[in-house]
Design an enzyme around this catalytic site. Sequence first.
Site, PDB file in Angstrom:
ATOM      1  N   GLU A  90      27.451  67.413  42.151  1.00 51.17           N
ATOM      2  CA  GLU A  90      27.550  66.355  41.130  1.00 51.17           C
ATOM      3  C   GLU A  90      28.955  65.759  41.104  1.00 51.17           C
ATOM      4  O   GLU A  90      29.123  64.556  40.961  1.00 51.17           O
ATOM      5  CB  GLU A  90      27.273  66.927  39.729  1.00 51.17           C
ATOM      6  CG  GLU A  90      25.838  67.260  39.454  1.00 51.17           C
ATOM      7  CD  GLU A  90      25.627  67.652  37.984  1.00 51.17           C
ATOM      8  OE1 GLU A  90      26.291  67.098  37.093  1.00 51.17           O
ATOM      9  OE2 GLU A  90      24.796  68.531  37.728  1.00 51.17           O
ATOM     10  N   GLY A 108      31.883  67.646  28.347  1.00 47.40           N
ATOM     11  CA  GLY A 108      32.720  66.615  28.962  1.00 47.40           C
ATOM     12  C   GLY A 108      33.268  66.936  30.351  1.00 47.40           C
ATOM     13  O   GLY A 108      34.202  66.276  30.805  1.00 47.40           O
ATOM     14  N   HIS A 125      21.393  63.794  36.849  1.00 47.58           N
ATOM     15  CA  HIS A 125      20.500  64.880  36.434  1.00 47.58           C
ATOM     16  C   HIS A 125      20.641  66.021  37.444  1.00 47.58           C
ATOM     17  O   HIS A 125      20.653  65.771  38.655  1.00 47.58           O
ATOM     18  CB  HIS A 125      19.050  64.371  36.400  1.00 47.58           C
ATOM     19  CG  HIS A 125      18.087  65.422  35.969  1.00 47.58           C
ATOM     20  ND1 HIS A 125      18.016  65.871  34.664  1.00 47.58           N
ATOM     21  CD2 HIS A 125      17.193  66.169  36.672  1.00 47.58           C
ATOM     22  CE1 HIS A 125      17.106  66.827  34.584  1.00 47.58           C
ATOM     23  NE2 HIS A 125      16.597  67.021  35.783  1.00 47.58           N
ATOM     24  N   ASP A 148      15.132  60.594  32.449  1.00 48.63           N
ATOM     25  CA  ASP A 148      15.279  60.927  33.878  1.00 48.63           C
ATOM     26  C   ASP A 148      14.268  60.183  34.745  1.00 48.63           C
ATOM     27  O   ASP A 148      13.643  60.759  35.640  1.00 48.63           O
ATOM     28  CB  ASP A 148      15.081  62.453  34.091  1.00 48.63           C
ATOM     29  CG  ASP A 148      16.023  63.286  33.240  1.00 48.63           C
ATOM     30  OD1 ASP A 148      17.155  62.854  33.025  1.00 48.63           O
ATOM     31  OD2 ASP A 148      15.604  64.374  32.800  1.00 48.63           O
TER      32      ASP A 148
HETATM   33  C1  GAR Z   1      25.663  67.879  33.923  1.00 43.76           C
HETATM   34  O1  GAR Z   1      25.448  68.985  34.758  1.00 43.76           O
HETATM   35  C2  GAR Z   1      24.494  66.923  34.034  1.00 43.76           C
HETATM   36  O2  GAR Z   1      23.888  66.974  35.275  1.00 43.76           O
HETATM   37  C3  GAR Z   1      23.565  67.437  32.980  1.00 43.76           C
HETATM   38  O3  GAR Z   1      24.378  67.860  31.931  1.00 43.76           O
HETATM   39  C4  GAR Z   1      25.620  68.307  32.463  1.00 43.76           C
HETATM   40  C5  GAR Z   1      26.720  67.665  31.653  1.00 43.76           C
HETATM   41  O4  GAR Z   1      27.853  68.442  31.611  1.00 43.76           O
HETATM   42  N1  GAR Z   1      22.679  66.383  32.563  1.00 43.76           N
HETATM   43  C6  GAR Z   1      21.381  66.591  32.274  1.00 43.76           C
HETATM   44  O5  GAR Z   1      20.871  67.689  32.266  1.00 43.76           O
HETATM   45  C7  GAR Z   1      20.618  65.301  31.954  1.00 43.76           C
HETATM   46  N2  GAR Z   1      19.221  65.544  31.879  1.00 43.76           N
HETATM   47  P1  GAR Z   1      29.104  67.959  30.715  1.00 43.76           P
HETATM   48  O6  GAR Z   1      28.581  67.759  29.296  1.00 43.76           O
HETATM   49  O7  GAR Z   1      30.090  69.093  30.783  1.00 43.76           O
HETATM   50  O8  GAR Z   1      29.619  66.689  31.321  1.00 43.76           O
END
Ligand code: GAR
Length: 221
Positions: free
Chosen positions: A184, A19, A114, A155
């Site tokens: 991000e 999260g 992503h 993606d």
């Molecule tokens: C983020 O870094 C996002 O870019 C990645 O998961 C992380 C989520 O972090 N998403 C992917 O890899 C999608 N293919 P969080 O769960 O702490 O928000």
Amino acid sequence: MAKRETKPINLAVLLSGSGTTLENFIKHIDAGKLDAKIQVVVSSRPKVRGLEIARDAGIETRIVSRKKNPDEREFSRKIDDALNGFPIDLICFAGFMSKYFAHDRYFGKIINIHPALIPMFCGEGYYGHYVHESVLNRGVQVSGCTVHIVDDEYDHGPIVAQRVVPVLEDDTPDTLAARVQAEERRLYPQVIQWFAEGRVRVKCGKVYIEGRSRSSIMPEK
Ligand code: GAR
């Protein structure tokens, strides 16, 4: 470009894990930098930190277990049920690691972030550290993050915005992840704000943002 008068955009946030992306949205909203209201957070896993963050912020939560719904179509229908009744303008995947076949009413209104430059290092199985390990193993010299509109493939949908970061010779997956995540944290709220301001158009599979400067793909100093 002058900031437009907007009304808060209503969001649903879908997540599966820690999260930190949701936390960043909340921080931007609280600071008045993102004109949005998170109506509901839906998690595909029951005991994740993302749910705690939502509850602590007073946001409604729903759990739709991917494990208990092995059929992707059935899982997607249950997500639709969970979203039902909330006014939703935009669905944001925030570390959501499942496929969601969206209801027609959400067509073009779902976005994902992503941690790589799509169409490289993406697709099923490319998430979290696997992405950064692959980038380092391949020896590319730039990476970054991509916000895209979600379609029925992992993606894959039209790209809304990207940010570039250098890959350094002594990078580990952790140091590269940290550099990408810093971008991000800036990019995702920015994109949501564009949606809130009604500046996003999709034409022939390409995304156009009214008033955007292409120089904005480079990391901020
Ligand atoms: C983020 O870094 C996002 O870019 C990645 O998961 C992380 C989520 O972090 N998403 C992917 O890899 C999608 N293919 P969080 O769960 O702490 O928000």
